[in-house]
Design an enzyme around this catalytic site. Structure first.
Site, short mmCIF file in Angstrom:
data_model
loop_
_atom_site.label_atom_id
_atom_site.label_comp_id
_atom_site.label_asym_id
_atom_site.label_seq_id
_atom_site.Cartn_x
_atom_site.Cartn_y
_atom_site.Cartn_z
CG HIS A 82 -1.83 1.14 1.31
ND1 HIS A 82 -2.21 1.68 2.51
CD2 HIS A 82 -2.47 1.84 0.35
CE1 HIS A 82 -3.05 2.68 2.28
NE2 HIS A 82 -3.21 2.81 0.98
CG ASP A 135 7.44 7.78 -23.27
OD1 ASP A 135 8.66 7.67 -23.03
OD2 ASP A 135 6.87 8.88 -23.36
CG ASP A 157 -3.52 5.06 -1.70
OD1 ASP A 157 -4.30 4.44 -0.95
OD2 ASP A 157 -2.64 5.82 -1.26
CE1 TYR A 178 11.67 11.86 -17.41
CE2 TYR A 178 12.67 14.03 -17.36
CZ TYR A 178 12.11 12.98 -18.06
OH TYR A 178 11.99 13.07 -19.42
CE1 TYR A 234 6.12 16.03 -21.72
CE2 TYR A 234 5.66 16.30 -24.05
CZ TYR A 234 6.30 16.70 -22.91
OH TYR A 234 7.14 17.79 -22.94
CG ASN A 292 6.43 8.86 -19.61
OD1 ASN A 292 6.92 7.82 -20.00
ND2 ASN A 292 6.78 10.04 -20.11
#
Length: 147
Positions: A22, A30, A68, A114, A132, A134
């Site tokens: 958890h 990508d 979550d 990042y 993009y 990701n």
């Protein structure tokens, strides 16, 4: 062979997802993402699924991974130029979340993404060629009930 699992979930990937606790985070990255360098920084598991794009892999992962609560538990990467229109890969992620009835992902500034990715439990690099593509996901708790 296991039944009822998306074919993209390899044994190594299933093991990584099952090992999440958890609050642990996982990145779907990508093909342009510096996955190897970031995984080495903190010892994150690096897995590759080169035959899938971000939405395909994300759909497979979300089939087995509870997010979550409360939202947000997912983030996309912001573009460098705020005036840039939303990239197609990000649009596809938002569309998938809507289809699955999940809260839409929030976004993180590129370098903050990042840094957070470098702290993730695992980075799963796919073959997404669109920029993009990701997504960062935070694992939740599965209670055995529909979520």
């Amino acid at each position: 062979m296991l039944k009822h699992l998306p074919a993209l979930l390899t044994p190594d990937l299933l093991h990584a997802l099952a090992s999440l606790g958890h609050g642990d985070e996982v990145v779907i990255a990508d093909a342009h993402f510096p996955a190897a360098r970031l995984a080495v920084r903190q010892g994150a598991r690096l897995l590759r699924v080169p035959g899938a794009d971000t939405p395909q892999l994300l759909r497979a992962v979300l089939a087995v991974l509870p997010l979550d609560r409360p939202a947000p538990a997912a983030w996309t990467m912001q573009t460098i130029d705020p005036a840039m229109p939303t990239p197609p890969a990000v649009q596809a992620v938002h569309t998938l979340f809507a289809e699955l009835g999940e809260a839409p992902p929030a976004s993180l500034e590129r370098f903050a993404f990042y840094e957070r990715a470098a702290q993730a439990f695992a980075i799963i690099q796919c073959g997404e060629s669109r920029i993009y593509g990701n997504v960062l996901l935070r694992a939740g708790v599965w209670t055995g009930e529909a979520q």
